[in-house]
Design an enzyme around this catalytic site. Sequence first.
Site, short mmCIF file in Angstrom:
data_model
loop_
_atom_site.label_atom_id
_atom_site.label_comp_id
_atom_site.label_asym_id
_atom_site.label_seq_id
_atom_site.Cartn_x
_atom_site.Cartn_y
_atom_site.Cartn_z
N LYS A 50 6.08 13.45 48.77
CA LYS A 50 5.38 13.04 50.20
C LYS A 50 6.20 13.70 50.90
CE LYS A 50 7.36 9.91 53.96
NZ LYS A 50 7.33 8.93 54.47
N LYS A 72 17.33 5.06 50.50
CA LYS A 72 18.07 5.61 50.69
C LYS A 72 19.39 5.73 51.11
CE LYS A 72 15.09 6.10 55.41
NZ LYS A 72 15.25 5.59 56.70
N LYS A 128 9.28 16.05 56.29
CA LYS A 128 10.71 17.17 57.24
C LYS A 128 12.57 17.33 57.11
CE LYS A 128 11.06 13.80 60.21
NZ LYS A 128 9.91 12.72 61.23
P1 AMP Z 1 8.61 9.45 59.42
O1 AMP Z 1 8.31 10.42 60.28
O2 AMP Z 1 8.73 9.04 58.55
O3 AMP Z 1 9.47 8.76 61.13
O4 AMP Z 1 7.34 8.96 60.05
C1 AMP Z 1 5.87 8.79 61.08
C2 AMP Z 1 5.25 8.44 60.69
O5 AMP Z 1 4.40 9.58 60.00
C3 AMP Z 1 4.71 7.10 58.81
O6 AMP Z 1 3.63 6.18 60.11
C4 AMP Z 1 4.70 8.02 58.38
O7 AMP Z 1 3.92 6.75 57.45
C5 AMP Z 1 4.32 8.65 58.40
N1 AMP Z 1 4.07 9.96 57.53
C6 AMP Z 1 5.36 10.58 57.51
N2 AMP Z 1 5.27 11.15 56.37
C7 AMP Z 1 4.06 11.46 56.00
C8 AMP Z 1 3.23 12.37 55.18
N3 AMP Z 1 3.83 13.39 54.28
N4 AMP Z 1 2.31 11.74 54.80
C9 AMP Z 1 1.54 10.99 55.80
N5 AMP Z 1 1.46 10.41 55.60
C10 AMP Z 1 4.02 10.21 56.85
#
Ligand code: AMP
Length: 335
Positions: free
Chosen positions: A198, A116, A201
Amino acid sequence: MSDQEKKVIFSGVQPSGKMTLGNYLGALKSWTKLQHEFECYFSMVNMHAITVPQDPEVLKRQTIELLAQFIACGIDPDLNTIFIQSHVREHAELNWVLCTMTYMGELNRMTQYKDKSKKSEANLNAGLFTYPVLMAADILLYQTDVVPVGDDQKQHLELARDLAIRFNNKYPGTFVVPEGYYPKETARVMSLQEPEKKMSKSDSNENAFILLAEDSDTTVKKIKKAVTDSVGVVNYSDDQPGLKNLINIYSAVTEKSVEEIVAMYAGKGYGAFKGEMAEAVVESLRPIREKYAYLLENRDYLEGIYTRGAEKAEIRAGKTLRDVYEKIGFIPRKF
Ligand code: AMP
Ligand code: TRP
């Protein structure tokens, strides 16, 4: 089982944008299974979200949308405590105490911070650096046994464990040392465009991710455009990472095994595979999308949920923080 006997789960999601299929399969879907066995605390972590620049109105809107998505995905507000992180002051307060026990070197090693900080070199703030400490505070405040997260959060969870152990060594019996819980095949849903990355969004290419809140036609189009390879055979192989990701997603939304899926497409091309796979994804998301739209029209209902959630969360968090303050030598207020 009464709530006292159940083990405790805490997890948080940032209200920093729309939820993707990755969030759903990697996080929320597994939570709906856990909610019956555990006492669960799920938080919209808006304090984490402001470690990168946010528009205040957008942040408010996205916090509500995230709550609606939690519920639409099957998180039952009567079974779980769902709350907005900033409503429970204890998070900021424990964060500070834990900051004084965290080494700079530990935070310097965090890969998410390194990534980041590369992206926003012009606006590096200290919050981004201490982000994992706030996350540890979230977890430790609730005497959490289990933290379900995507495997990208492993390093942060390790820090929470280290801090719990470090604090307990000095002041025994303060924190439960939490365990991570990483759902297997779909622990990481990959980008549809660059399957070595990965699904996120924040990707600049919209075709790389599927949003829970987009329409079905958009989802189908994105899947049809998903990057595959020139092998032309539906195999589950590291040499075909695009296809491997699509098979994982297909498997997760249909609960069919990878082997079954590969067998279904023996002798068929990618076109047939993608068409049916897209249909399966759309069908599995349809009820979620309908419920989400319905909930967003019912603001009072959502407000009731986060208000009750904060009241409940505060009780448990307050108990831990009072114990911490007492142990480190902060004199309690007498009124
Ligand atoms: P975030 O949107 O980064 O705040 O992530 C929220 C939750 O979703 C966390 O537990 C992340 O590890 C999971 N997560 C986000 N993106 C992915 C992805 N592409 N695959 C699996 N888990 C994800
Ligand atoms: N850092 C997590 C993420 O980006 C979100 C988060 C904040 C979290 N606090 C948490 C996850 C506590 C689990 C437990 O995905």
